[in-house]
Design a protein around this motif. Structure first.
Motif, PDB file in Angstrom:
ATOM      1  N   HIS A  81       0.814  -1.214   0.000  1.00 53.52           N
ATOM      2  CA  HIS A  81       0.000   0.000   0.000  1.00 53.52           C
ATOM      3  C   HIS A  81       0.848   1.264   0.000  1.00 53.52           C
ATOM      4  O   HIS A  81       0.385   2.316  -0.417  1.00 53.52           O
ATOM      5  CB  HIS A  81      -0.980  -0.004   1.171  1.00 53.52           C
ATOM      6  CG  HIS A  81      -2.183  -0.844   0.893  1.00 53.52           C
ATOM      7  ND1 HIS A  81      -2.251  -2.173   1.243  1.00 53.52           N
ATOM      8  CD2 HIS A  81      -3.343  -0.571   0.274  1.00 53.52           C
ATOM      9  CE1 HIS A  81      -3.402  -2.666   0.863  1.00 53.52           C
ATOM     10  NE2 HIS A  81      -4.095  -1.714   0.263  1.00 53.52           N
ATOM     11  N   TRP A  82       2.083   1.174   0.457  1.00 56.64           N
ATOM     12  CA  TRP A  82       2.969   2.339   0.399  1.00 56.64           C
ATOM     13  C   TRP A  82       3.499   2.567  -1.007  1.00 56.64           C
ATOM     14  O   TRP A  82       3.730   3.708  -1.412  1.00 56.64           O
ATOM     15  CB  TRP A  82       4.132   2.192   1.383  1.00 56.64           C
ATOM     16  CG  TRP A  82       3.773   2.647   2.751  1.00 56.64           C
ATOM     17  CD1 TRP A  82       3.367   1.865   3.791  1.00 56.64           C
ATOM     18  CD2 TRP A  82       3.746   3.991   3.230  1.00 56.64           C
ATOM     19  NE1 TRP A  82       3.094   2.631   4.883  1.00 56.64           N
ATOM     20  CE2 TRP A  82       3.325   3.954   4.571  1.00 56.64           C
ATOM     21  CE3 TRP A  82       4.036   5.223   2.666  1.00 56.64           C
ATOM     22  CZ2 TRP A  82       3.186   5.101   5.338  1.00 56.64           C
ATOM     23  CZ3 TRP A  82       3.900   6.359   3.443  1.00 56.64           C
ATOM     24  CH2 TRP A  82       3.485   6.284   4.760  1.00 56.64           C
ATOM     25  N   ILE A  83       3.727   1.487  -1.771  1.00 60.90           N
ATOM     26  CA  ILE A  83       4.301   1.677  -3.108  1.00 60.90           C
ATOM     27  C   ILE A  83       3.240   1.825  -4.201  1.00 60.90           C
ATOM     28  O   ILE A  83       3.559   2.222  -5.309  1.00 60.90           O
ATOM     29  CB  ILE A  83       5.276   0.538  -3.494  1.00 60.90           C
ATOM     30  CG1 ILE A  83       4.548  -0.792  -3.653  1.00 60.90           C
ATOM     31  CG2 ILE A  83       6.422   0.444  -2.520  1.00 60.90           C
ATOM     32  CD1 ILE A  83       5.390  -1.890  -4.274  1.00 60.90           C
TER      33      ILE A  83
ATOM     34  N   SER B 298       0.387   2.573  -9.079  1.00 68.65           N
ATOM     35  CA  SER B 298       1.661   2.212  -9.700  1.00 68.65           C
ATOM     36  C   SER B 298       1.569   0.884 -10.437  1.00 68.65           C
ATOM     37  O   SER B 298       2.335   0.630 -11.363  1.00 68.65           O
ATOM     38  CB  SER B 298       2.774   2.152  -8.655  1.00 68.65           C
ATOM     39  OG  SER B 298       2.516   1.139  -7.695  1.00 68.65           O
ATOM     40  N   LEU B 299       0.624   0.041 -10.060  1.00 66.90           N
ATOM     41  CA  LEU B 299       0.486  -1.248 -10.734  1.00 66.90           C
ATOM     42  C   LEU B 299      -0.062  -1.097 -12.147  1.00 66.90           C
ATOM     43  O   LEU B 299      -0.058  -2.048 -12.920  1.00 66.90           O
ATOM     44  CB  LEU B 299      -0.392  -2.188  -9.913  1.00 66.90           C
ATOM     45  CG  LEU B 299       0.194  -2.576  -8.556  1.00 66.90           C
ATOM     46  CD1 LEU B 299      -0.781  -3.466  -7.807  1.00 66.90           C
ATOM     47  CD2 LEU B 299       1.540  -3.246  -8.695  1.00 66.90           C
TER      48      LEU B 299
ATOM     49  N   TRP C 253       2.229  -5.262 -12.935  1.00 64.12           N
ATOM     50  CA  TRP C 253       1.221  -6.211 -12.496  1.00 64.12           C
ATOM     51  C   TRP C 253       1.865  -7.521 -12.054  1.00 64.12           C
ATOM     52  O   TRP C 253       1.283  -8.266 -11.271  1.00 64.12           O
ATOM     53  CB  TRP C 253       0.186  -6.464 -13.598  1.00 64.12           C
ATOM     54  CG  TRP C 253       0.788  -6.989 -14.859  1.00 64.12           C
ATOM     55  CD1 TRP C 253       1.242  -6.252 -15.910  1.00 64.12           C
ATOM     56  CD2 TRP C 253       1.034  -8.350 -15.185  1.00 64.12           C
ATOM     57  NE1 TRP C 253       1.752  -7.075 -16.885  1.00 64.12           N
ATOM     58  CE2 TRP C 253       1.642  -8.381 -16.455  1.00 64.12           C
ATOM     59  CE3 TRP C 253       0.807  -9.556 -14.534  1.00 64.12           C
ATOM     60  CZ2 TRP C 253       2.026  -9.565 -17.075  1.00 64.12           C
ATOM     61  CZ3 TRP C 253       1.183 -10.738 -15.175  1.00 64.12           C
ATOM     62  CH2 TRP C 253       1.778 -10.726 -16.422  1.00 64.12           C
ATOM     63  N   LEU C 254       3.082  -7.788 -12.550  1.00 66.98           N
ATOM     64  CA  LEU C 254       3.777  -9.012 -12.137  1.00 66.98           C
ATOM     65  C   LEU C 254       4.018  -9.048 -10.629  1.00 66.98           C
ATOM     66  O   LEU C 254       4.068 -10.128 -10.033  1.00 66.98           O
ATOM     67  CB  LEU C 254       5.120  -9.136 -12.866  1.00 66.98           C
ATOM     68  CG  LEU C 254       5.044  -9.561 -14.329  1.00 66.98           C
ATOM     69  CD1 LEU C 254       6.404  -9.410 -14.998  1.00 66.98           C
ATOM     70  CD2 LEU C 254       4.555 -10.995 -14.431  1.00 66.98           C
ATOM     71  N   ILE C 255       4.153  -7.869 -10.024  1.00 67.43           N
ATOM     72  CA  ILE C 255       4.349  -7.811  -8.576  1.00 67.43           C
ATOM     73  C   ILE C 255       3.192  -8.503  -7.859  1.00 67.43           C
ATOM     74  O   ILE C 255       3.388  -9.179  -6.849  1.00 67.43           O
ATOM     75  CB  ILE C 255       4.485  -6.340  -8.103  1.00 67.43           C
ATOM     76  CG1 ILE C 255       5.784  -5.749  -8.627  1.00 67.43           C
ATOM     77  CG2 ILE C 255       4.405  -6.235  -6.589  1.00 67.43           C
ATOM     78  CD1 ILE C 255       5.907  -4.247  -8.400  1.00 67.43           C
ATOM     79  N   THR C 256       1.997  -8.367  -8.400  1.00 67.05           N
ATOM     80  CA  THR C 256       0.831  -8.947  -7.727  1.00 67.05           C
ATOM     81  C   THR C 256       0.914 -10.473  -7.679  1.00 67.05           C
ATOM     82  O   THR C 256       0.320 -11.085  -6.797  1.00 67.05           O
ATOM     83  CB  THR C 256      -0.487  -8.524  -8.393  1.00 67.05           C
ATOM     84  OG1 THR C 256      -0.549  -9.054  -9.725  1.00 67.05           O
ATOM     85  CG2 THR C 256      -0.622  -7.006  -8.423  1.00 67.05           C
ATOM     86  N   TRP C 257       1.635 -11.070  -8.600  1.00 66.65           N
ATOM     87  CA  TRP C 257       1.775 -12.519  -8.578  1.00 66.65           C
ATOM     88  C   TRP C 257       2.566 -12.982  -7.370  1.00 66.65           C
ATOM     89  O   TRP C 257       2.373 -14.091  -6.885  1.00 66.65           O
ATOM     90  CB  TRP C 257       2.439 -13.016  -9.858  1.00 66.65           C
ATOM     91  CG  TRP C 257       1.540 -13.023 -11.052  1.00 66.65           C
ATOM     92  CD1 TRP C 257       0.406 -12.285 -11.241  1.00 66.65           C
ATOM     93  CD2 TRP C 257       1.711 -13.793 -12.221  1.00 66.65           C
ATOM     94  NE1 TRP C 257      -0.131 -12.551 -12.460  1.00 66.65           N
ATOM     95  CE2 TRP C 257       0.652 -13.477 -13.093  1.00 66.65           C
ATOM     96  CE3 TRP C 257       2.643 -14.712 -12.633  1.00 66.65           C
ATOM     97  CZ2 TRP C 257       0.510 -14.062 -14.337  1.00 66.65           C
ATOM     98  CZ3 TRP C 257       2.505 -15.296 -13.873  1.00 66.65           C
ATOM     99  CH2 TRP C 257       1.447 -14.970 -14.706  1.00 66.65           C
ATOM    100  N   PHE C 258       3.481 -12.139  -6.913  1.00 69.91           N
ATOM    101  CA  PHE C 258       4.331 -12.501  -5.785  1.00 69.91           C
ATOM    102  C   PHE C 258       3.836 -11.900  -4.471  1.00 69.91           C
ATOM    103  O   PHE C 258       4.376 -12.195  -3.419  1.00 69.91           O
ATOM    104  CB  PHE C 258       5.769 -12.064  -6.054  1.00 69.91           C
ATOM    105  CG  PHE C 258       6.327 -12.677  -7.300  1.00 69.91           C
ATOM    106  CD1 PHE C 258       6.737 -13.993  -7.315  1.00 69.91           C
ATOM    107  CD2 PHE C 258       6.400 -11.947  -8.473  1.00 69.91           C
ATOM    108  CE1 PHE C 258       7.217 -14.582  -8.466  1.00 69.91           C
ATOM    109  CE2 PHE C 258       6.892 -12.523  -9.632  1.00 69.91           C
ATOM    110  CZ  PHE C 258       7.299 -13.841  -9.628  1.00 69.91           C
TER     111      PHE C 258
END
Length: 182
Positions: A25-27, A43-44, A50-55
């Motif tokens: 939530h900060w990034i 930012s997503l 969006w790849l960040i959401t996978w991890f």
């Protein structure tokens, strides 16, 4: 050291999930000021992010670990001679009490910010974000309230309970993603 009846692994999962949610939530927010109006993007939405959401899919971990913690707490209360109502009241109080100062502050902060010249759009954005970040608390309180019922169901029907719940979740997704409007 953990309290008697606590599972350090479950506690680790809960802390890890919460830390990941806070960092996420900060990034996520991307703020911009256009013609005196503050807006927030995500930012997503940046290509590839969006790849960040996978991890970072920690909400299932949070709710599973929370469910395990609730069962440990509930069964310990039952062993001490307590009942579901008393356990639930204590659990809700423990979860809701830390939110009260935040809510109390945000009842006053918007007026103070406007008095100091902060734009209405910025105040509205801030107030909206504060409320939005608490969505999971309402859902988690529902899962806490369901603990006695789900514990009884699991004891009666065993593994059929998560199978039925999984099938129901897939069914909702199938209906939703095949044309049923939100």
């Amino acid at each position: 050291a953990t309290g008697r009846g606590r599972d350090p692994f479950i506690d680790l999962l809960r802390v890890g999930a919460i830390v990941t949610v806070v960092i996420g939530h900060w990034i996520m927010p991307v703020f911009a000021l256009h013609n005196g109006v503050l807006t927030a993007g995500n930012s997503l939405a940046t290509p590839g992010w969006w790849l960040i959401t996978w991890f970072a899919q920690v909400m299932p971990v949070f709710f599973i670990a929370g469910g395990a913690a609730n069962v440990h707490s509930y069964t310990a209360a039952l062993r001490r001679g307590g009942d579901a109502r008393t356990w639930l009241a204590a659990r809700v109080r423990r979860l809701a009490t830390p939110v009260l100062p935040l809510l109390a502050v945000w009842l006053v902060v918007p007026s103070v910010l406007r008095d100091f010249g902060v734009s209405t759009s910025a105040v509205a954005l801030g107030a909206g974000v504060v409320g939005q970040l608490l969505w999971f608390l309402a859902v988690y309180l529902l899962t806490v309230a369901a603990t006695p019922l789900m514990y009884a169901a699991e004891r009666r029907w065993g593994l059929r309970v998560p199978v039925v719940l999984g099938v129901a979740a897939v069914g909702v997704d199938l209906v939703r993603f095949n044309g049923l409007p939100l």
